[in-house]
Design an enzyme around this catalytic site. Structure first.
Site, PDB file in Angstrom:
ATOM      1  N   ASN A 350       0.755  -1.194  -0.146  1.00 20.85           N
ATOM      2  CA  ASN A 350       0.062  -0.008  -0.178  1.00 20.85           C
ATOM      3  C   ASN A 350       0.883   1.240  -0.106  1.00 20.85           C
ATOM      4  OD1 ASN A 350       0.947   0.016   2.781  1.00 20.85           O
ATOM      5  ND2 ASN A 350      -1.109  -0.190   3.538  1.00 20.85           N
ATOM      6  N   HIS A 353       4.587   3.613   4.606  1.00 21.61           N
ATOM      7  CA  HIS A 353       4.287   3.354   5.785  1.00 21.61           C
ATOM      8  C   HIS A 353       5.123   4.612   6.821  1.00 21.61           C
ATOM      9  CE1 HIS A 353       5.212   1.203   9.637  1.00 21.61           C
ATOM     10  NE2 HIS A 353       6.447   1.950   9.798  1.00 21.61           N
TER      11      HIS A 353
END
Length: 375
Positions: A350, A353
């Site tokens: 995704n 972080h």
């Protein structure tokens, strides 16, 4: 850069045009001068170092954000000298009693008067915090009542921005005492006064210095650790071919890095490095033992990541907000401008972080960069 004096200039276009691309065009024009012109220029400058092209002898900001930052550094009073109204940031507090009942109405008033909410947080102050923030009032008769009010529940803390924000917010609030405020019935302190409570329900900074101190109290400069994960680091480098030197490291800026800069973060430290299993386990130790943990570690160690220390007020939460929800489908629905909405592949890959809290951020920064002074 330290070998002698530099000339620092403010360049302004009189017409409503953007000076930065025009200056860039001048660079390109100068660099493409024919040999004959270059020879004439060389003769004119009599063989001195001044015969270098404009782009070699001038350092010019390449964005409005960089221009504002450099203007503030070299000419801190420039806006005061040249503009009657200054773009400012001020602190606003919506105290507990009125926050419970009138939050939406007050926020609408703030929006209607042209303020932007740059930062916000909801916090229940301890007595120690309230005493520290209001210490200049400790000898006043109303101080005990003020402490009781400020510790009775959540307070909404806002950093408001607009031109001449400090004075405009104070004018909107009206007089400090309820009795005086009621003589200005359209003032916010009059409209949102609460029966049987002698303390006004809204606070605003009284000066530029006070605003800076009060904003620092509630939104201190923070550092957070941020990673551009391997999947994003290799897939999103298409749109930028410019280089920037940050702490002696030259990095290629991509779309994600530009969003970081546009959000007002300072990149205090940066390096490109492939995470080891030990490093990935350290970053995600809270997830160890969960079904997806091994796959997550595998994703994080499949190639180089860009690892950064980002700095700004409220950095931990501001970075998490810019990242967006962990699930990119949720991010696309609720935060379409977030990094994960635009660049994430799935819940594990995704794109980015970030540290979950301030303690975790400091621990992770020390783990990656060692004991460093980044203040």
């Amino acid at each position: 850069m330290m070998s002698g004096p530099c000339h620092i200039l403010i360049i302004t276009k009189k017409k409503a045009t953007d000076a930065i691309p025009l200056w860039t065009e001048l660079h390109e024009t100068n660099e493409s001068m024919p040999d004959e012109t270059e020879a004439e220029e060389t003769d004119r400058l009599q063989g001195t170092e001044e015969n270098k092209t404009i782009s070699n002898i001038c350092d010019v900001p390449d964005s409005l954000e960089d221009a504002r930052r450099q203007l503030a550094f070299f000419f801190p009073n420039f806006d005061r000298k040249n503009t009657e109204q200054k773009f400012e940031k001020t602190l606003a507090l919506i105290r507990p009693c009125v926050l419970r009942e009138r939050r939406n109405s007050i926020m609408q008033s703030i929006k209607d008067d042209g303020f932007e909410v740059a930062m916000q947080k909801e916090i229940t102050l301890s007595e120690e915090q309230a005493r520290e923030f209001y210490k200049e009032h400790e000898n006043e008769d109303y101080f005990p009542a003020l402490l009781e009010q400020m510790t009775s529940g959540p307070t909404l803390v806002l950093a408001l921005t607009r031109k001449n924000a400090i004075q405009h917010w104070r004018d909107l609030l009206g007089p400090k005492t309820i009795e005086e405020a009621k003589k200005v019935p359209n003032s916010l302190r009059a409209k949102y006064a609460i029966d049987n409570i002698s303390i006004n329900q809204l606070h605003g900074s009284s000066s530029l210095n006070d605003a800076q101190k009060e904003l620092e109290f509630f939104f201190p400069q923070e550092h957070t650790l941020a990673l551009i994960k391997p999947d994003a680091a290799k897939n999103h480098k298409a749109s930028y071919f410019k280089q920037e030197r940050v702490n002696s490291l030259v990095i290629v800026l991509d779309e994600i890095m530009q969003k970081v800069k546009d959000a007002g973060f300072t990149i205090s430290k940066v390096k490109e490095e492939a995470l080891t299993r030990e490093m990935a386990t350290q970053f995600y130790k809270d997830h160890e033992g969960k079904p997806f943990f091994e796959e997550l570690v595998s994703c994080m160690t499949e190639g180089p990541s860009v690892i950064m220390v980002l700095t700004k007020e409220n950095a931990v939460q501001e970075w998490r907000k810019l990242m967006g929800p962990t699930d990119p489908e949720v991010a696309k629905e609720s935060f379409p401008e977030s990094i994960r909405a635009q660049f994430a592949q799935n819940t594990l890959s995704n794109a980015v972080h970030g540290s979950s809290n301030r303690e975790h951020a400091l621990e992770s920064i020390e783990y990656v960069f060692g004991e460093i002074d980044i203040d």
